[in-house]
Structures are given as C-alpha cells and as structure tokens.
Design an enzyme around this catalytic site. Structure first.
Site, PDB file in Angstrom:
ATOM      1  N   GLU A 176      -1.355  76.542  40.735  1.00 38.36           N
ATOM      2  CA  GLU A 176      -0.718  77.381  41.757  1.00 38.36           C
ATOM      3  C   GLU A 176      -0.842  78.866  41.412  1.00 38.36           C
ATOM      4  O   GLU A 176       0.067  79.460  40.834  1.00 38.36           O
ATOM      5  CB  GLU A 176       0.762  77.012  41.921  1.00 38.36           C
ATOM      6  CG  GLU A 176       1.432  77.820  43.037  1.00 38.36           C
ATOM      7  CD  GLU A 176       2.929  77.567  43.152  1.00 38.36           C
ATOM      8  OE1 GLU A 176       3.520  78.009  44.157  1.00 38.36           O
ATOM      9  OE2 GLU A 176       3.517  76.937  42.247  1.00 38.36           O
ATOM     10  N   LYS A 213      -2.415  74.530  44.771  1.00 35.38           N
ATOM     11  CA  LYS A 213      -1.304  74.956  45.618  1.00 35.38           C
ATOM     12  C   LYS A 213      -1.476  76.451  45.850  1.00 35.38           C
ATOM     13  O   LYS A 213      -1.365  77.251  44.916  1.00 35.38           O
ATOM     14  CB  LYS A 213       0.044  74.643  44.978  1.00 35.38           C
ATOM     15  CG  LYS A 213       1.233  75.064  45.855  1.00 35.38           C
ATOM     16  CD  LYS A 213       2.557  74.512  45.345  1.00 35.38           C
ATOM     17  CE  LYS A 213       3.711  74.971  46.228  1.00 35.38           C
ATOM     18  NZ  LYS A 213       5.014  74.369  45.852  1.00 35.38           N
TER      19      LYS A 213
END
Length: 303
Positions: A176, A213
């Site tokens: 992420e 992500k």
C-alpha cells in the site's frame, strides 16, 4: 478455507475488502466517529477494548458475510482477540471472509516528499503467529505526498522488500503506497508510482504474486496495467478521505479494482444504535461499496 481457497477468492471473488485496522493514534478518532468520546476510557487497554467491541459487532452482524465482503484487514490486537468465543480470524473464515493483518508500525517523518514505514524488528514473529491463526495475507502502508521520483522509488523498493519477507512465510503481501489525495501533484505521483511498481514487479521471481492497495487515480484507468499484470493477484483501492459516495463513484470508474475501505465503510455506524439500526446502516454501506466494486459499467455511466 485453505490458503488455496483464499487465494482463489481474492483473485476472482465479487465483493470488497473491509479495512478494520485502525491502530494507535487513529483509534480515538475512530471511536469518536462511532459515538464514543475520549472520556469513556481511562487506559489504553480500555480504549482498545472498546474498538474491539466495535469490530466484533461488525464482524458478528448478519449482513457482514462473504457474499459481498470477501476479505477483512485486522489490527494485531483484533487478530489476537476473539469474536463470539473464537479467534477473530476463525470467525471471519467461518463467514467466508479472508483475513489479513496490518503489519506496519507507522510512518517515518517525511523525506523526499514521502513517508517510509518505520522498522519492523519483530515482523517474523508476527508473521508466524498470524499464519498459525489462519491469516492469509498482510497489509503495509507508506504515504506519498508529492511527485518526488527518488522518494517514490524508495517507497516502492521498501514495500517490495517487506513483501518478499511476507512471501517467505507463505503469506500474501498487500502493498500500500498511498498517494495523498490532497497532494497538488497527484496525477504525476500516479504516473511515477505506476512505473516504479511495474519495475519492481518485473524483478519479482516467477511464480510469486502480490496484491496492491492504491489510492484511486486522478485519471481513471491509470492502473489498468497493474490490474492485468500476471504477478498481481488483485488491485484494491483505499477511500483516502473521500466520502463513501465520492469514493464509490471514483471506484466505479476504474475497472478491475475493488474497494478496501475503512472510513467510507464505518462512518455512519454508532455505538448508540439498536441492533436493527446498526445492521441496516452497515448493510447500506456494504451495498454501496459492493456496487462500486462490481458494477463498473453501470456505475460509471450514471456517475
């Protein structure tokens, strides 16, 4: 579900991933949003007990099922706790929901326009414990605040290094590198980030995969090459400060990307609600995010 079942659900399941991993400094804010003010606890343990009660209520809800919620990201204390008398990961698996664990320990101070992850000296032990509890994968967050090529390269390099450590434990890393949606150079950040991720994917050994992500891009479709990449199991999006309506509209413009929302999922839930009110509010949020994750053409056409 065995690991292979979880991997198959993550690769092709219709639905989204719930982010239930607020931790540390973000916990009081999450509790306040839930209708519990800071004076309601006197110790850190009591505070984490209250946030666990909130998460347990969500996970136990009859509307929170694997039909639309295909995964859930847990804070370490939540993973180590119980829901309905069983370990939290087992409670999720029983509902057909794939469990993940947030592993980062927060962010370093900004340098070169980015915030790297702080060191994780006990990561191997956490991964071993998580794997033993049936957790499928991890989630680790960095932040990109401006279009600094050197900084973004450092973020992605660190993410893939941690990802390799996660893979070595037989788990799936969810990388992420969040782009701050308030950045004045967001579109340029997206472009640099895409190039750096592709470079690191090319260096990933054959047969290995990661999940990504990402912040929803300024230009819809920017991350199509990642959605289609053979070394990417799934691309998911964070809401990043958007309202649920805004986030779902942006999500629907990006084919192949599903949600992994936190605030956009939980914003309307309150501790003071009756069970019927709570379940109805949660169901509405789940339905909205599910539609944004799965009904791309229709949602994009009406946005």
């Amino acid at each position: 579900m065995e690991y292979s079942d979880m991997k198959a659900k993550m690769a092709a399941g219709n639905g989204f991933i719930a982010a239930l991993d607020q931790s540390g400094g973000s916990t009081p804010k999450a509790l306040k949003g839930y209708g519990i003010e800071e004076g309601a606890w006197s110790t850190e343990e009591e505070m984490f007990g209250l946030i666990h009660e909130m998460r347990s209520r969500i996970i136990s809800s009859p509307v929170f099922t694997g039909d639309k919620v295909i995964g859930a990201i847990l804070f370490e204390r939540t993973m180590d706790g119980q829901v309905g008398g069983v370990p939290t990961p087992a409670a999720l698996i029983a509902k057909g929901i794939v469990p993940f664990i947030k592993i980062d320990k927060g962010l370093e101070d900004e340098a070169n326009g980015v915030q790297l992850m702080k060191p994780m000296p006990t990561l191997d032990a956490l991964l071993e414990r998580s794997k033993a509890l049936g957790v499928f994968g991890t989630k680790e967050r960095s932040v990109i605040n401006s279009a600094n090529a050197e900084g973004i390269a450092a973020v992605v390099k660190q993410q893939f290094e941690i990802g390799a450590q996660v893979i070595s434990h037989g788990m799936m890393p969810m990388i992420e590198p969040e782009v701050n949606i308030k950045s004045e150079t967001r579109a340029e950040c997206d472009t640099i980030l895409l190039a750096e991720i592709l470079k690191n994917l090319d260096e990933l050994p054959e047969g290995q995969q990661v999940m990504l992500k990402l912040s929803l891009p300024v230009v819809p479709g920017t991350f199509d090459p990642l959605v289609e990449h053979p070394k990417v199991l799934r691309v998911v999006a964070l809401s990043g400060g958007y309202s649920r309506k805004e986030a779902c509209v942006e999500l629907a413009r990006n084919k192949g990307i599903i949600a992994s929302f936190s605030r956009a999922l939980l914003n309307d839930l309150r501790a003071q609600m009756s069970e019927d009110e709570f379940n109805a509010s949660l169901a509405e949020a789940i339905d909205d995010i599910y539609k944004g994750s799965t009904q791309k053409a229709e949602a994009a056409a009406t946005a």
